[in-house]
Design a protein around this motif. Sequence first.
Motif, PDB file in Angstrom:
ATOM      1  N   LEU A 207       0.827  -1.209   0.000  1.00  0.00           N
ATOM      2  CA  LEU A 207       0.000   0.000   0.000  1.00  0.00           C
ATOM      3  C   LEU A 207       0.860   1.258   0.000  1.00  0.00           C
ATOM      4  CD1 LEU A 207      -2.731  -1.099   2.571  1.00  0.00           C
ATOM      5  CD2 LEU A 207      -2.693  -1.410   0.095  1.00  0.00           C
ATOM      6  N   ASP A 208       2.014   1.199   0.644  1.00  0.00           N
ATOM      7  CA  ASP A 208       2.918   2.347   0.636  1.00  0.00           C
ATOM      8  C   ASP A 208       3.387   2.681  -0.775  1.00  0.00           C
ATOM      9  OD1 ASP A 208       2.678   2.490   3.362  1.00  0.00           O
ATOM     10  OD2 ASP A 208       4.560   1.464   3.789  1.00  0.00           O
ATOM     11  N   GLN A 209       3.643   1.651  -1.575  1.00  0.00           N
ATOM     12  CA  GLN A 209       4.073   1.899  -2.951  1.00  0.00           C
ATOM     13  C   GLN A 209       2.972   2.593  -3.756  1.00  0.00           C
ATOM     14  OE1 GLN A 209       7.098   1.466  -4.096  1.00  0.00           O
ATOM     15  NE2 GLN A 209       7.827   0.561  -2.180  1.00  0.00           N
ATOM     16  N   SER A 210       1.732   2.173  -3.567  1.00  0.00           N
ATOM     17  CA  SER A 210       0.622   2.838  -4.259  1.00  0.00           C
ATOM     18  C   SER A 210       0.466   4.277  -3.796  1.00  0.00           C
ATOM     19  CB  SER A 210      -0.670   2.063  -4.021  1.00  0.00           C
ATOM     20  OG  SER A 210      -0.561   0.725  -4.479  1.00  0.00           O
ATOM     21  N   ALA A 211       0.620   4.511  -2.502  1.00  0.00           N
ATOM     22  CA  ALA A 211       0.519   5.878  -1.985  1.00  0.00           C
ATOM     23  C   ALA A 211       1.655   6.750  -2.524  1.00  0.00           C
ATOM     24  CB  ALA A 211       0.541   5.866  -0.460  1.00  0.00           C
ATOM     25  N   ARG A 212       2.856   6.197  -2.655  1.00  0.00           N
ATOM     26  CA  ARG A 212       3.973   6.957  -3.220  1.00  0.00           C
ATOM     27  C   ARG A 212       3.680   7.379  -4.654  1.00  0.00           C
ATOM     28  NH1 ARG A 212       7.240   3.104  -0.269  1.00  0.00           N
ATOM     29  NH2 ARG A 212       8.528   4.166   1.302  1.00  0.00           N
TER      30      ARG A 212
END
Length: 351
Positions: A207-212
Amino acid sequence: MSDKPPKKPLLLDWDTREETAADAPRARRPAAAPETVSGPTPADVPPVPDLDLPQGQAMLAASRIATVRSSRLGRFAGWIFGTLLSFVLSVAAWDFVTSLLSRNSVLGAAAFVLIGTAVLTALALALREWWAYVRLERLDSLREAAIAARATNDLKAARRVVTSIEKMYGHRADLRWGKARLAERQAEVFDVDGLLGLAENELLVTLDQSARREIEAAARQVAAVTALVPLALADVATALYANLRMVRRIAEIYGGRSGSFGSVRLLRRVFSSLIAAGAVAMTDDLLHSVAGGGVLSKVSRRFGEGMVNGALTARVGVAAMELCRPLPFHTAPRPKVTNLISRSLTGLFDR
């Protein structure tokens, strides 16, 4: 023979000159000690500030607009005028339907169905906004419970937090593999840091990658509009719209699914936390971006402002991640503004 006296040989001056006391080398006097200066020296004077350094005026204006709060009188006036308008519309709709029913029952019934549908739609929208507030509060409670469990080293509380996160993400197909690995390994972990770190690595890193990616897209948009669109207030409007959409998407990625009013409230919380921490300014993690913006400002003032506005947008995105994440950054690295802005602006501004 000639009576003339013989000529004396021609001698050079340095051969015939006699050394006198005046020609002797003078003894050098000892140099006097320099007088001590009581006033400030040039080394003590602060450097001249660079007044041409871009400051990100669009993002600063957007933060002021997002965090403005009306007075109690203004809130009461909004409530009373909204109530009066709703009352007038309700009475007008009632009179319209009853008068239409008295003239034509078919048209009156159609008007009644349409007004009833509109009322039900308004109630559904209000329910969705309320549910969005509930989901955001749930993320806050999970994050606070995880912080308390780590502080008190409470393994049972940590397991409850992990179980709640698994239930919240039970319908997410993109986390299927992470949930399977977490279910296999969490029974083997008997310490709080290990369990919460396992949940963070298996569920939240994706999810962090999508938020980035959302942060990079918003920073790119704000920087491009600031640099290329010379219209007044266009950069401020773009900054508000891009940041609002970015915050809403980040909340949806982590399970918040904030509605319209919820997104505005979340954006206000993000800006308020940044202003309270003094982070809507030029600090260490923005020095590289500001330096790049200063170099670009030598070529174009708007290019420099665009780069700094993009960096401030990235900072807002990181703050939104921290507020929407069910677990705080502990095992996974916290995103850096310089890395986000370098990836988002690659190719947009040539270095």
